[in-house]
Structure formats: C-alpha cells, structure tokens
Write a protein that holds these residues in place. Sequence first.
Motif, PDB file in Angstrom:
ATOM      1  N   LEU A 167       0.782  -1.244   0.000  1.00  0.00           N
ATOM      2  CA  LEU A 167       0.000   0.000   0.000  1.00  0.00           C
ATOM      3  C   LEU A 167       0.807   1.285   0.000  1.00  0.00           C
ATOM      4  O   LEU A 167       0.240   2.367  -0.162  1.00  0.00           O
ATOM      5  N   GLU A 168       2.122   1.215   0.149  1.00  0.00           N
ATOM      6  CA  GLU A 168       2.873   2.460   0.350  1.00  0.00           C
ATOM      7  C   GLU A 168       2.878   3.385  -0.871  1.00  0.00           C
ATOM      8  O   GLU A 168       3.088   4.591  -0.728  1.00  0.00           O
ATOM      9  N   LYS A 169       2.636   2.865  -2.056  1.00  0.00           N
ATOM     10  CA  LYS A 169       2.711   3.702  -3.262  1.00  0.00           C
ATOM     11  C   LYS A 169       1.356   3.941  -3.911  1.00  0.00           C
ATOM     12  O   LYS A 169       1.280   4.384  -5.049  1.00  0.00           O
ATOM     13  N   VAL A 170       0.264   3.657  -3.183  1.00  0.00           N
ATOM     14  CA  VAL A 170      -1.073   3.853  -3.755  1.00  0.00           C
ATOM     15  C   VAL A 170      -1.918   4.719  -2.831  1.00  0.00           C
ATOM     16  O   VAL A 170      -1.584   4.921  -1.658  1.00  0.00           O
ATOM     17  N   ASP A 171      -3.006   5.245  -3.365  1.00  0.00           N
ATOM     18  CA  ASP A 171      -3.972   6.001  -2.558  1.00  0.00           C
ATOM     19  C   ASP A 171      -4.788   4.991  -1.762  1.00  0.00           C
ATOM     20  O   ASP A 171      -5.551   4.212  -2.331  1.00  0.00           O
ATOM     21  N   ILE A 172      -4.628   5.013  -0.447  1.00  0.00           N
ATOM     22  CA  ILE A 172      -5.269   3.993   0.381  1.00  0.00           C
ATOM     23  C   ILE A 172      -6.787   4.071   0.317  1.00  0.00           C
ATOM     24  O   ILE A 172      -7.482   3.067   0.506  1.00  0.00           O
ATOM     25  N   ASN A 173      -7.324   5.236   0.023  1.00  0.00           N
ATOM     26  CA  ASN A 173      -8.785   5.386  -0.012  1.00  0.00           C
ATOM     27  C   ASN A 173      -9.416   4.691  -1.215  1.00  0.00           C
ATOM     28  O   ASN A 173     -10.581   4.302  -1.163  1.00  0.00           O
ATOM     29  N   THR A 174      -8.652   4.562  -2.303  1.00  0.00           N
ATOM     30  CA  THR A 174      -9.210   4.013  -3.542  1.00  0.00           C
ATOM     31  C   THR A 174      -8.484   2.758  -4.009  1.00  0.00           C
ATOM     32  O   THR A 174      -8.765   2.249  -5.089  1.00  0.00           O
ATOM     33  N   ALA A 175      -7.574   2.246  -3.197  1.00  0.00           N
ATOM     34  CA  ALA A 175      -6.743   1.105  -3.600  1.00  0.00           C
ATOM     35  C   ALA A 175      -7.578  -0.140  -3.902  1.00  0.00           C
ATOM     36  O   ALA A 175      -8.569  -0.424  -3.226  1.00  0.00           O
ATOM     37  N   ALA A 176      -7.147  -0.894  -4.917  1.00  0.00           N
ATOM     38  CA  ALA A 176      -7.792  -2.169  -5.239  1.00  0.00           C
ATOM     39  C   ALA A 176      -7.730  -3.127  -4.050  1.00  0.00           C
ATOM     40  O   ALA A 176      -8.595  -3.991  -3.884  1.00  0.00           O
ATOM     41  N   PHE A 177      -6.724  -2.930  -3.209  1.00  0.00           N
ATOM     42  CA  PHE A 177      -6.547  -3.715  -1.981  1.00  0.00           C
ATOM     43  C   PHE A 177      -7.808  -3.715  -1.121  1.00  0.00           C
ATOM     44  O   PHE A 177      -8.095  -4.697  -0.432  1.00  0.00           O
ATOM     45  N   ASN A 178      -8.564  -2.628  -1.147  1.00  0.00           N
ATOM     46  CA  ASN A 178      -9.733  -2.488  -0.274  1.00  0.00           C
ATOM     47  C   ASN A 178     -10.846  -3.485  -0.594  1.00  0.00           C
ATOM     48  O   ASN A 178     -11.731  -3.706   0.233  1.00  0.00           O
TER      49      ASN A 178
END
Length: 532
Positions: A167-178
């Motif tokens: 997650l360090e290089k992505v926007d945590i609010n919109t990350a696909a990770f979510n």
Amino acid sequence: MKMIDDIKAFKDNRGVFSSNNKSAYGDVFVDSSIGDASILNPILSTDSASGDIHGLIFNGLVKYDKKLKLIGDLAETWKVSKDNLTITFYLKKNIRWQDGLPFTAADVEFTYQKLTDPKTKSPYKSGFELVKKFEVIDEFTIQITYGVPFAPALENWGMGILPKHILEKVDINTAAFNSKPTGTGPFKFEDWSRGERIRLKANETYYDGRPFLDKVLCRIIPDQATQLLELKSGGIDSMGLTSDMYVTLTKDPAFTSKYNTYKYIGFNYTYLGFNLKNPLFADKNIRKAIAYGINKKEIIDGVLLGYGVEATGPFLPRSWAYNKDVKKMEYNPEKAKLLLKDAGWEDTDKDGILEKNGKKFEFMLMTNQGNKGRELVTQMIQQNLKKLGVKVNIRIIAWSSFINEFVDKKKYDAIVMGWQLSPDPDIYDIFHSSKTGEKEYNFVSYKNPEVDKLLIEGRTTYEIEKRKKAYNKIHEIIADDLPYVFIYVPESIVAVDKRFQNIAVEPAGIKYNFEKWFVPKEAQKYRTEMQK
C-alpha cells in the motif's frame, strides 16, 4: 443450493456429536449476512458487515480473549512506562503476510502513518492522533509515546495492521486492496461477488496454526425470513435468530436435532437517532416528547419477547461505566402532547396530524433492509407517534445504500440503528463534536461542550474511578439531551449447525476462537480443493 465450483457437498451426516470428537481439518462454514460488506480495509470500514469479514483476514497487535482480557496477537508482549505515557511493543517473529513476505515493525509504523494522515478517510483517527512520538527501535520492537495518558491505548492497537509493501505507493482510499485484501490473519481473501457472497480460505501459514475449517463462505441474504429458509434447508450453517424465531424453533425437534442455539448478552444496543441538522429535531423538548411517546416496554415485549432490557443511555448494563442512577424514560403520551403543544404544535385542522406555521409534523424514519427487529421497531414507533399527531413515514433500504448514501451523507430525518460497542467505554468517536464528518460516527451531529470535555477526561486518565465519574456524567447528560432515543439492549441469539465443534459461550460471545472451530471427519459436509 448454489455452491461455488470448488466446494462439493459429499456428506450430510449431522448427528449430535460429543465433546470427545477429535479435531479435524476440512469442511466449509457457510455463514450469512443481511448486508454486503462495503470495504475490506480495517482502518477505513465503518460497518459491521465489513468488519465481520476483515476481522478474519487481519490481526492487530493485541486482541481480547474469551474473558475480555487483552492479550498479545501480533505482539508477543509489551511494557507500559510508569507514567503510562509510553508503550513498548515486542512483536512476534516469523509472522508472514499472506503473500509470503515477512511482517515487521515497518508495517505497524506504516499503519500508524496512514491512520493519522489527513487524507485518509478513517473514522478511527482520534486515538492515534494522541501519539506524540512513534519509534521503530528495531525490526520487531516499537515504542509509542503519548502526549497525554490515553486509557484505551492498548485496545486501540487491536486495529488491523496493514502491509506496507502493498500500500505504500497507492492512494489507500481508492486502492484495489480495499476489495482484495492481504492480511496476516487466519483466513485469506479468495473472491467477492458483490451482493452475492464473499469467500475466504484457510491461511495455511497462520502464525497460530492453520484454521481447522478449509473455507468460510459468507452469503448475502438481505432478509431474515429467507435466511431461515436457507438455514432449515442446509443452505447456510448459521444465522442470528430473532426472539420469535428462537421461541418457535427451540420447540421444533427437527430443528433442535440439527442446530445448537447460543444465547448471550453482547455489547450492542438499538436506538432511534435524530438528524440534529434537521430543524424539526433541533429543540430538545421535541426530542423529549418523541421519547415520552415511545412505549419501550411494548417494543421489548413485542420485538424481543422479553429477551432484552431497556437501554437508558450510551453505556450498557454490563459495562463498569453504566450509570445505574439514570432512570428509564417513562412512557407518558400526555407529557409528550403537552411538550408538543408548548412548542407550538397543534392539530388546528382536526386531521389527526399536528401542524405549526402551516407545516405538518411529519418525518421519514429509515432503517436497513433484512433486519426484522429493526423493521418492527420502526412500525411500533410509527404507531406510537401517530397517537401524538406525528406522522411517521417508513423507508427500508438495502444495507450498503443505507450506510453509504444516507447515513454517511446525513440524508435522513431519523434512523433506527444499532451500535456494537467495545469493552472499553471510550465513546469519543460516536459523540464528540469533532467527529461529524462523512464516514465518521457522530452522524447525528450531536454537539455538547460539556460532553466533549468529559469524553476527553474519560480517555486521558488511567484512574478507573475518575473514568467512571466522567462516564457516569456523560450517561446522565446524553440521556437528557436525547440525540438518540435509546431503545433496548437485546440478547444475541445465534443458531449453528451441530456438526461444528469447540463452540462455547463466553463473555466475548462465541466467535473469539473461530479459527479453532472444527467438524469431525465423519460429519464433514463439503469437500474442497484443500483436501488431499
């Protein structure tokens, strides 16, 4: 029954199993939820449907055991300084993320940084913003220093820890990770068909041992009556029962031969919440009139069949913060009518509805679809308030839309909802006036400077008597201010297929040891690709 391709029913051998059955790996737990999850990131999610899923995927540094005592999770142990301002956590070694990379102190530091980043849309910031200094001592040691004493500090670090490397290089609010998360927990995310089901599989490298169950399948069934049909037919393995279901089903031998029922008092309550931005509810006496007009005993008897108690405020009877001197709100429609009349509301045209300055006393009461108890509460409130000359319209909305489009955006007049509370009585995020933003928990927009002050006092001292004094006063003030009409504290009633073993009711409920639930080999119902 619609099943996923790699899960095949191969047995339905559901007898009564003794406690002597040996634990075994295999089978699938098919759960159900009335609402779909919204987001599977623990620092962003605000709803219980999401929390039930990501709670199986992520770990915090600490967790509650079955007796509600805080114990280490990702942390092996910790030390608290004599002044209660500094916590040193010693992390467990050899824990790996579900993608195989090692978990380290850098991940905890990253999670802290994201929680306190103004750009992160998290409702949980307040406790972490009290941290004065966060230090990584080495790969498995961190030291956290607070600017002021913070009583819920340890509990706060039960927050799910996030993987920095993802997650360090992505926007945590919109990350696909979510919607496709990777954690350290007992179960791994497998897939999510929105509005239909979420599927998890056992984490075979989990630090505390692989869960016995191969998979967890959570089916989204937005109606409790349909859930019950699925339970009886074997389409799901568990569901929360309403009181009337419990009374009926426990008299049915066909049901009791297949399912165990577990009953316990949780940390939850149901309430009617007012949108205090709505001028209709700005006057406390109007809210008080509505409270006087609601027959809570009738609701408890009618909805819970007596399996619950009246709520008097934001703390529950089992909490040490509960103020037993706060009296129950009496049902007194005559007092309600007088308060309404004093506020200028009268039925001048004799149509049965009060009016003031040409405007009818009418509002929309919303709740979420699929919760029979809440739907009944709205109907009984509607009937109660009709007797006062107040017209209540009811709107039932699917869970995800209800939360994201109406509650979070404050597009409602009044709502019937519930809170699932923590054992620590810190309710800062729910009632402090600074927590009224979108995706934050004070969505009724309650503001009281004295309560704000007491909320800070309650969380910034470790002395239990001082905390109790602050919370007792908060209980008294909020019960009088009535941002909510506190309705009831229900008993939780859960049915589970009898083939699942190692389940026991404890102060923490029944799912505190879910990864240790198992099905004896001879009773397993589903085969998965994980079975050799």
